[in-house]
Design an enzyme around this catalytic site. Structure first.
Site, PDB file in Angstrom:
ATOM      1  N   ARG A  59       0.826  -1.215   0.000  1.00 41.19           N
ATOM      2  CA  ARG A  59       0.000   0.000   0.000  1.00 41.19           C
ATOM      3  C   ARG A  59       0.857   1.260   0.000  1.00 41.19           C
ATOM      4  O   ARG A  59       0.428   2.319  -0.470  1.00 41.19           O
ATOM      5  CB  ARG A  59      -0.999  -0.031   1.158  1.00 41.19           C
ATOM      6  CG  ARG A  59      -2.075  -1.104   0.954  1.00 41.19           C
ATOM      7  CD  ARG A  59      -3.014  -1.198   2.137  1.00 41.19           C
ATOM      8  NE  ARG A  59      -2.390  -1.684   3.344  1.00 41.19           N
ATOM      9  CZ  ARG A  59      -2.310  -2.966   3.700  1.00 41.19           C
ATOM     10  NH1 ARG A  59      -2.844  -3.909   2.951  1.00 41.19           N
ATOM     11  NH2 ARG A  59      -1.701  -3.320   4.822  1.00 41.19           N
ATOM     12  N   GLU A  96       5.141 -10.831  15.086  1.00 39.41           N
ATOM     13  CA  GLU A  96       4.695 -11.421  16.347  1.00 39.41           C
ATOM     14  C   GLU A  96       5.206 -12.865  16.458  1.00 39.41           C
ATOM     15  O   GLU A  96       5.667 -13.289  17.515  1.00 39.41           O
ATOM     16  CB  GLU A  96       3.172 -11.368  16.412  1.00 39.41           C
ATOM     17  CG  GLU A  96       2.659 -11.665  17.798  1.00 39.41           C
ATOM     18  CD  GLU A  96       1.155 -11.495  17.880  1.00 39.41           C
ATOM     19  OE1 GLU A  96       0.553 -11.026  16.899  1.00 39.41           O
ATOM     20  OE2 GLU A  96       0.603 -11.848  18.933  1.00 39.41           O
TER      21      GLU A  96
HETATM   22  P1  AMP Z   1       4.162  -2.352  12.042  1.00 41.79           P
HETATM   23  O1  AMP Z   1       5.439  -2.885  11.470  1.00 41.79           O
HETATM   24  O2  AMP Z   1       3.701  -3.117  13.253  1.00 41.79           O
HETATM   25  O3  AMP Z   1       4.226  -0.847  12.291  1.00 41.79           O
HETATM   26  O4  AMP Z   1       3.020  -2.633  10.983  1.00 41.79           O
HETATM   27  C1  AMP Z   1       2.886  -1.822   9.876  1.00 41.79           C
HETATM   28  C2  AMP Z   1       2.557  -2.607   8.640  1.00 41.79           C
HETATM   29  O5  AMP Z   1       1.581  -3.620   8.867  1.00 41.79           O
HETATM   30  C3  AMP Z   1       1.983  -1.686   7.592  1.00 41.79           C
HETATM   31  O6  AMP Z   1       2.555  -2.037   6.341  1.00 41.79           O
HETATM   32  C4  AMP Z   1       0.491  -1.935   7.635  1.00 41.79           C
HETATM   33  O7  AMP Z   1      -0.029  -2.005   6.340  1.00 41.79           O
HETATM   34  C5  AMP Z   1       0.313  -3.262   8.345  1.00 41.79           C
HETATM   35  N1  AMP Z   1      -0.619  -3.174   9.495  1.00 41.79           N
HETATM   36  C6  AMP Z   1      -0.311  -3.389  10.785  1.00 41.79           C
HETATM   37  N2  AMP Z   1      -1.384  -3.263  11.586  1.00 41.79           N
HETATM   38  C7  AMP Z   1      -2.413  -2.927  10.777  1.00 41.79           C
HETATM   39  C8  AMP Z   1      -3.805  -2.613  11.006  1.00 41.79           C
HETATM   40  N3  AMP Z   1      -4.351  -2.619  12.236  1.00 41.79           N
HETATM   41  N4  AMP Z   1      -4.556  -2.267   9.930  1.00 41.79           N
HETATM   42  C9  AMP Z   1      -4.022  -2.258   8.693  1.00 41.79           C
HETATM   43  N5  AMP Z   1      -2.737  -2.537   8.414  1.00 41.79           N
HETATM   44  C10 AMP Z   1      -1.915  -2.874   9.440  1.00 41.79           C
END
Ligand code: AMP
Length: 174
Positions: A59, A96
């Site tokens: 995205r 995770e």
């Molecule tokens: P993070 O590495 O935990 O900051 O996760 C970010 C990535 O995971 C991004 O590329 C988001 O598209 C996806 N992502 C994580 N959590 C969500 C959520 N609650 N809704 C949509 N996309 C998420």
């Protein structure tokens, strides 16, 4: 930019129970919503001297490419492991359960370039951190980390405290 929330769909329990998935595809597909987001981002970043945008798969490609065009810049692809055909730099990061890996082409970012790193959403910050390390391994500078949505109930901003983090809207859930 609270008005942008009207274009974002929440999907409970995706991809697994307990996750509130923020779906930005409903913003991207709406010509007014997408334009509002891009207008705001163009105004925020237009005179800041960025040399390139880097979009994080997938995205981040959509938003990053459209914004790059608005700013008169090119777009560098930060992809999941195994997708880029040329020689790559790699960075693993924790999920995770287990790990994942992001890659960028060697030479896609030039030494000293100021990079605007783009994704749709900031959650734990692990994805942005890994992508930022790839920019730095390419000898570029991370000028800002930009997302549409920031989940403030998670410590993403804390993890990324050494970077400039910019978002358009926040949700206080995690
Ligand atoms: P993070 O590495 O935990 O900051 O996760 C970010 C990535 O995971 C991004 O590329 C988001 O598209 C996806 N992502 C994580 N959590 C969500 C959520 N609650 N809704 C949509 N996309 C998420």
């Amino acid at each position: 930019m609270e008005e942008l929330k009207a274009y974002i769909r929440n999907i409970p329990d995706f991809p697994k129970p307990g996750i509130q998935f923020k779906d930005v595809t409903t913003l991207f597909q709406d010509k007014e919503g997408f334009k509002k987001a891009l207008d705001a981002l163009e105004a925020r970043f237009k005179n800041e001297g960025f040399d390139a945008v880097a979009g994080i798969e997938s995205r981040g490609f959509i938003l990053g490419a459209a914004l790059a065009d608005r700013l008169g810049l090119g777009i560098v692809l930060v992809r999941k492991k195994g997708k880029l055909p040329g020689e790559t730099l790699s960075q693993t990061y924790a999920l995770e359960y287990g790990t994942d890996e992001l890659q960028v082409h060697v030479g896609a970012i030039q030494k000293g370039q100021k990079i605007l790193l783009v994704d749709d959403l900031l959650a734990t910050g692990g994805t942005f951190e890994a992508a930022a390390k790839l920019v730095e391994a390419s000898q570029g500078t991370v000028g800002a980390l930009l997302c549409i949505i920031e989940l403030t109930g998670l410590p993403g901003r804390e993890l990324l405290k050494n970077y400039r983090v910019e978002s358009l809207i926040t949700y206080d859930e995690g």
